[in-house]
Scaffold this motif. Structure first.
Motif, mmCIF file in Angstrom:
data_model
loop_
_atom_site.group_PDB
_atom_site.id
_atom_site.type_symbol
_atom_site.label_atom_id
_atom_site.label_comp_id
_atom_site.label_asym_id
_atom_site.label_seq_id
_atom_site.Cartn_x
_atom_site.Cartn_y
_atom_site.Cartn_z
ATOM 1 N N ARG A 1 -3.216 -0.842 -4.962
ATOM 2 C CA ARG A 1 -4.572 -0.804 -4.459
ATOM 3 C C ARG A 1 -5.444 -1.740 -5.283
ATOM 4 O O ARG A 1 -5.174 -1.991 -6.458
ATOM 5 C CB ARG A 1 -5.166 0.619 -4.550
ATOM 6 C CG ARG A 1 -4.501 1.655 -3.663
ATOM 7 C CD ARG A 1 -4.796 1.432 -2.190
ATOM 8 N NE ARG A 1 -4.295 2.523 -1.369
ATOM 9 C CZ ARG A 1 -3.042 2.644 -0.950
ATOM 10 N NH1 ARG A 1 -2.158 1.723 -1.295
ATOM 11 N NH2 ARG A 1 -2.676 3.662 -0.193
ATOM 12 N N LEU B 1 -3.078 -4.595 -6.095
ATOM 13 C CA LEU B 1 -2.556 -5.190 -4.863
ATOM 14 C C LEU B 1 -2.756 -6.697 -4.877
ATOM 15 O O LEU B 1 -1.863 -7.462 -4.486
ATOM 16 C CB LEU B 1 -3.265 -4.565 -3.661
ATOM 17 C CG LEU B 1 -2.873 -5.104 -2.280
ATOM 18 C CD1 LEU B 1 -1.434 -4.749 -1.960
ATOM 19 C CD2 LEU B 1 -3.815 -4.554 -1.214
ATOM 20 N N LYS C 1 0.821 -1.204 0.000
ATOM 21 C CA LYS C 1 0.000 0.000 0.000
ATOM 22 C C LYS C 1 0.855 1.254 0.000
ATOM 23 O O LYS C 1 0.495 2.259 -0.624
ATOM 24 C CB LYS C 1 -0.927 -0.028 1.217
ATOM 25 C CG LYS C 1 -1.988 -1.115 1.131
ATOM 26 C CD LYS C 1 -2.855 -1.164 2.373
ATOM 27 C CE LYS C 1 -3.915 -2.260 2.250
ATOM 28 N NZ LYS C 1 -4.755 -2.365 3.472
#
Length: 309
Positions: A212, A216, A207
């Motif tokens: 994101r 991620l 992060k």
């Protein structure tokens, strides 16, 4: 003039040193190349030796287990527990096994069975990935479906066949339906376990680096959960293979011939040697696939630095 003469004399004095230094550097470079060549030759031989050692270390436990199993089988036959026509020994079964694996009908049956297995497993992987990704990311779905997935995983695959036959009749879809239901929960649970055991420090680092959402998940969570996911795939394949064998014994589609059909026919005709031969083929295919998953798992562990190269 005196200064120029002194400079020329100094240059003449330095010239042999530079020539000697260059010659020394050339000789040193040649020596380094020769040593490097010897090192490469030695390392190459060492690599071949290590490869042979690995191959032998992987094969001898399997060969030993096979020999022990054959000896135990023969010992049971010698004990007279069952008549030879009910339980033939290895000497009577292996010639039949050889006749089977050299026939075109047998390999056509294996091809059909493997086609069903691959298609069903691919669909199960897709379903398991979607379910595992959703459940692992949303707490509400985890509370709602987490226990249900485990319950589906523990449910015997053969229990699904009455419903499958009712929904799809005697068709390929009935077999595919049960294979997917048998394998997908294990694959989903493997992914969920891998996500759960992803170190929080990796998530925080991702992060901080700007990862994101899907990014991620794709670049951090999936690679981190890969070992558990591969274990889930391996277990999912085992469930898919068992579900498929049960399906081929129960669902006979027209005049198609698969390994399950051959096994069922041998049982109906009391051809025990043929039946054992087909069981051996099913066992061998399962062992080969397990070894492939084992190689994938070993490769991942080496990349993670938790296994020897």
């Amino acid at each position: 003039m005196a200064h120029d003469t002194t400079t020329r004399d100094k240059r003449r004095d330095d010239a042999p040193d530079r020539t000697g230094g260059a010659a020394a550097e050339t000789a040193a470079g040649r020596l380094d190349r020769e040593i490097a060549g010897l090192d490469a030759l030695e390392l190459g031989g060492g690599t071949r030796v290590r490869l042979l050692q690995r191959t032998w270390s992987a094969l001898w436990p399997i060969l030993t287990a096979v020999l022990i199993a054959i000896a135990a089988w023969q010992a049971v036959v010698w004990s007279g527990w069952k008549e030879p026509w009910v339980l033939p020994g290895p000497r009577d079964t292996f010639p039949v096994f050889w006749d089977q694996i050299t026939s075109s009908r047998f390999w056509n049956s294996v091809a059909l069975t493997m086609q069903r297995a691959v298609i069903g497993f691919v669909f199960a992987v897709v379903v398991g990935l979607v379910i595992g990704a959703l459940v692992s990311q949303f707490r509400v779905l985890r509370r709602a479906f987490g226990s249900l997935i485990t319950g589906l995983q523990t449910m015997p695959s053969i229990a699904w066949f009455p419903l499958a036959i009712l929904l799809f009749k005697l068709s390929e879809s009935a077999i595919l339906f049960v294979v997917i239901l048998g394998a997908a929960p294990s694959i989903a649970n493997g992914l969920i376990a891998g996500v759960d055991y992803t170190p929080p420090i990796l998530l925080r680092a991702g992060k901080v680096m700007g990862l994101r959402g899907i990014g991620l998940y794709r670049h951090l969570i999936m690679p981190a959960s890969l070992p558990s996911f591969v274990a889930g795939l391996k277990q999912g394949w085992a469930f898919a293979w068992r579900s498929l064998m049960a399906g081929e014994l129960l669902v006979v589609i027209g005049d198609t011939t698969s390994l399950g059909v051959l096994l069922s026919q041998a049982r109906e005709l009391n051809n025990t040697a043929d039946m054992i031969s087909y069981m051996l083929v099913i066992l061998i295919i399962g062992i080969v696939i397990d070894r492939l998953f084992g190689l994938a798992d070993a490769s991942i562990r080496r990349r993670w630095g938790v296994a020897e190269n």
